[in-house]
Design a protein around this motif. Sequence first.
Motif, PDB file in Angstrom:
ATOM      1  N   VAL A 198      85.085  -9.711 -87.538  1.00 14.21           N
ATOM      2  CA  VAL A 198      84.251  -8.908 -88.161  1.00 14.21           C
ATOM      3  C   VAL A 198      83.325  -8.107 -87.278  1.00 14.21           C
ATOM      4  O   VAL A 198      83.183  -6.957 -87.661  1.00 14.21           O
ATOM      5  CB  VAL A 198      83.520  -9.734 -89.447  1.00 14.21           C
ATOM      6  CG1 VAL A 198      82.394  -8.735 -89.985  1.00 14.21           C
ATOM      7  CG2 VAL A 198      84.522 -10.309 -90.342  1.00 14.21           C
ATOM      8  N   PRO A 229      80.293  -5.746 -93.561  1.00  9.31           N
ATOM      9  CA  PRO A 229      80.605  -6.940 -93.188  1.00  9.31           C
ATOM     10  C   PRO A 229      81.357  -7.744 -94.017  1.00  9.31           C
ATOM     11  O   PRO A 229      82.174  -8.501 -93.681  1.00  9.31           O
ATOM     12  CB  PRO A 229      79.411  -7.304 -92.757  1.00  9.31           C
ATOM     13  CG  PRO A 229      78.407  -6.159 -92.356  1.00  9.31           C
ATOM     14  CD  PRO A 229      78.644  -5.336 -93.266  1.00  9.31           C
ATOM     15  N   THR A 249      89.674 -10.035 -93.305  1.00 11.21           N
ATOM     16  CA  THR A 249      89.959 -11.115 -92.260  1.00 11.21           C
ATOM     17  C   THR A 249      90.369 -12.314 -92.564  1.00 11.21           C
ATOM     18  O   THR A 249      91.517 -12.928 -92.036  1.00 11.21           O
ATOM     19  CB  THR A 249      88.852 -11.012 -91.039  1.00 11.21           C
ATOM     20  OG1 THR A 249      88.606  -9.624 -90.882  1.00 11.21           O
ATOM     21  CG2 THR A 249      89.344 -11.798 -89.867  1.00 11.21           C
ATOM     22  N   GLU A 255      84.282 -14.322 -87.000  1.00 12.91           N
ATOM     23  CA  GLU A 255      83.118 -13.564 -86.998  1.00 12.91           C
ATOM     24  C   GLU A 255      83.326 -12.492 -85.882  1.00 12.91           C
ATOM     25  O   GLU A 255      82.724 -11.403 -85.682  1.00 12.91           O
ATOM     26  CB  GLU A 255      81.883 -14.540 -86.334  1.00 12.91           C
ATOM     27  CG  GLU A 255      81.307 -15.148 -87.576  1.00 12.91           C
ATOM     28  CD  GLU A 255      80.954 -14.313 -88.649  1.00 12.91           C
ATOM     29  OE1 GLU A 255      79.748 -13.408 -88.236  1.00 12.91           O
ATOM     30  OE2 GLU A 255      81.148 -14.594 -90.008  1.00 12.91           O
ATOM     31  N   ARG A 283      84.797  -4.968 -85.490  1.00 12.54           N
ATOM     32  CA  ARG A 283      85.113  -4.110 -86.681  1.00 12.54           C
ATOM     33  C   ARG A 283      83.731  -3.245 -87.193  1.00 12.54           C
ATOM     34  O   ARG A 283      83.791  -1.922 -87.031  1.00 12.54           O
ATOM     35  CB  ARG A 283      85.755  -4.525 -87.954  1.00 12.54           C
ATOM     36  CG  ARG A 283      86.401  -3.587 -88.911  1.00 12.54           C
ATOM     37  CD  ARG A 283      86.998  -4.028 -89.998  1.00 12.54           C
ATOM     38  NE  ARG A 283      88.331  -4.682 -89.301  1.00 12.54           N
ATOM     39  CZ  ARG A 283      89.279  -5.188 -90.082  1.00 12.54           C
ATOM     40  NH1 ARG A 283      89.400  -5.333 -91.589  1.00 12.54           N
ATOM     41  NH2 ARG A 283      90.466  -5.829 -89.409  1.00 12.54           N
ATOM     42  N   ALA A 307      84.795  -6.645 -94.694  1.00  7.24           N
ATOM     43  CA  ALA A 307      85.651  -6.796 -93.428  1.00  7.24           C
ATOM     44  C   ALA A 307      86.083  -8.469 -93.348  1.00  7.24           C
ATOM     45  O   ALA A 307      87.102  -9.103 -92.908  1.00  7.24           O
ATOM     46  CB  ALA A 307      85.005  -6.320 -92.405  1.00  7.24           C
ATOM     47  N   ARG A 308      85.067  -9.235 -93.857  1.00  7.55           N
ATOM     48  CA  ARG A 308      85.383 -10.759 -93.819  1.00  7.55           C
ATOM     49  C   ARG A 308      86.305 -11.035 -94.499  1.00  7.55           C
ATOM     50  O   ARG A 308      87.155 -11.992 -94.403  1.00  7.55           O
ATOM     51  CB  ARG A 308      83.887 -11.388 -93.848  1.00  7.55           C
ATOM     52  CG  ARG A 308      84.000 -12.844 -93.907  1.00  7.55           C
ATOM     53  CD  ARG A 308      82.679 -13.702 -94.231  1.00  7.55           C
ATOM     54  NE  ARG A 308      83.051 -15.014 -94.353  1.00  7.55           N
ATOM     55  CZ  ARG A 308      82.979 -15.797 -93.076  1.00  7.55           C
ATOM     56  NH1 ARG A 308      82.758 -15.336 -92.087  1.00  7.55           N
ATOM     57  NH2 ARG A 308      83.158 -17.074 -93.325  1.00  7.55           N
TER      58      ARG A 308
END
Length: 277
Positions: free
Chosen positions: A138, A115, A122, A135, A141, A118-119
Amino acid sequence: MAKGKQDEAWEFFGELLKDRREAAGLSQSELGARVFVSGGYIGLFEQGIRKPQLDVAKRIDEVLQTGGIFERTWRKLINKSPYASYFHAVAELEAVATKICEFAPVVVPGLLQTPEYARAVTVATHPFATEEFIEEKVTSRIDRAAILKDTTRPEYWVVLHENALLIPVGGPAVMAATLEHIAALIRERWVLVTVIPRTVGAHSVMEGSLRLMEFEDQPPTAYTETAFTGTLLDDPAVVKQAQRAYDLLRVATLSPEASLDLIESAAEDYRRCARTT
């Protein structure tokens, strides 16, 4: 895997297509010929297994004289998806794939991200987005990665370029956790990862990422992606060419054992760096 609202909506799309096709007195093969896809594809659309591209939805409207209902429905469903329009079909297909082979030249693939990683990706690509938007991206994904632990999970082969290990996305602590996560998946035999070292130089897929997907009862596909768009390919000759390129990539990689050592060594380096900063 439990069906979500998106799955049910696409099943409705398929049921509507079947009703309109039969009302027009056309077989799947006859409709397919008129919209330039196979009859088998029409069958997959009707079952909700595969989603048509927008241009196909438009041609279906023209052939069946529906007044644009399939284009409007397609746009509505795509707009509700948390994925970019060009990736929506790929996310749907990976959920039913029996084998996925992926090459990542710079960024850790979405199915392997944590996470926090991914954050960071993003936020970097959407610096002015709301927290709600971030959010949602994320979460969608990370939710995709559930297929790796499903009882019917696909074989998942990944070729990482060493660059993906060296770019400190999110900082040392995030990279350490991400690489440790990948190493754990490898050791649990949920994924097979090999690494192309930088010293290899030129290789067979130099201009973006590549993903190949195989299925139980439908033709294989290839998907290529660059910074701002992606292309899903299902022409047999093109898919065969992509498969050959992937085979050449695998020849250039380190062994699975050496690749795991490199991933764990990079994770340790990041962890050490995180402790000193």
